[in-house]
Design an enzyme around this catalytic site. Structure first.
Site, short mmCIF file in Angstrom:
data_model
loop_
_atom_site.label_atom_id
_atom_site.label_comp_id
_atom_site.label_asym_id
_atom_site.label_seq_id
_atom_site.Cartn_x
_atom_site.Cartn_y
_atom_site.Cartn_z
N PRO A 59 0.78 -1.25 0.00
CA PRO A 59 0.00 0.00 0.00
C PRO A 59 0.81 1.29 0.00
O PRO A 59 0.81 2.06 0.96
CB PRO A 59 -0.82 -0.13 1.28
CG PRO A 59 0.07 -0.91 2.20
CD PRO A 59 0.77 -1.90 1.31
N CYS A 60 1.48 1.58 -1.10
CA CYS A 60 2.27 2.80 -1.21
C CYS A 60 1.40 4.05 -1.10
O CYS A 60 1.92 5.13 -0.78
CB CYS A 60 3.08 2.82 -2.50
SG CYS A 60 2.11 2.60 -4.00
#
Length: 172
Positions: A138-139
């Site tokens: 989850p950047c």
């Protein structure tokens, strides 16, 4: 003649994102992309040097996981990831990113520290911009130190939508 590694791909249509494309190798998740055409996704897979094969059966687990995530019924992806083409600090940063909890955010500097490189905020940002597994790794949960949204390898409106979906409004 060298045979190319097969990867199997599929897609899911998410209302706010359009088509979410994904590919898996025998080791795990190979690539995720969204907001692009099938042709562009296949071009990227070709650039990866793999043989792309459409196969809903091989990709069913990731397809289900995405449907659950976008419906608000999944907060964690428990999918194997094929890390074979990511190494060095980028790999450490992406693996640290994968441990950021749903609905929470960290700064690029904090992520760099978690990945073992205090002062490496810029390198952490570069690793996030090249993340081959967005959403699953989850950047979108990584923001600037001042709390502003920062960049996103997709488009910033996608990052905002993902944070809103997760209820991480403090970063918006």
């Amino acid at each position: 003649m060298k045979t190319m590694t097969p990867v199997y791909y599929g897609h899911f249509r998410a209302a706010a994102f359009g088509d979410v494309w994904y590919a898996v190798s025998k080791r795990g998740l190979w690539r995720v992309d969204f907001g692009r055409t099938r042709e562009r996704f296949l071009k990227d897979l070709t650039a990866d040097g793999v043989d792309a094969i459409a196969d809903d059966r091989q990709t069913a687990k990731i397809g289900r996981a995405f449907k659950e995530y976008f419906a608000g019924r999944r907060q964690r992806f428990d999918l194997p990831i094929d890390w074979s083409r990511v190494d060095g600090f980028s790999r450490k940063a992406l693996q640290a990113c994968a441990r950021i909890p749903y609905g929470k955010t960290v700064s690029y500097g904090e992520l760099a520290e978690r990945a073992g490189s205090p002062g490496g905020a810029r390198a952490a940002g570069q690793a996030m911009s090249r993340n081959p597994f967005p959403i699953v790794v989850p950047c979108h949960r990584v923001v600037r130190s001042d709390g502003s949204i920062g960049g996103f390898s997709g488009q910033v409106h996608h990052k905002i939508a993902l944070l809103e979906l997760e209820g991480a409004r403090e970063a918006i």
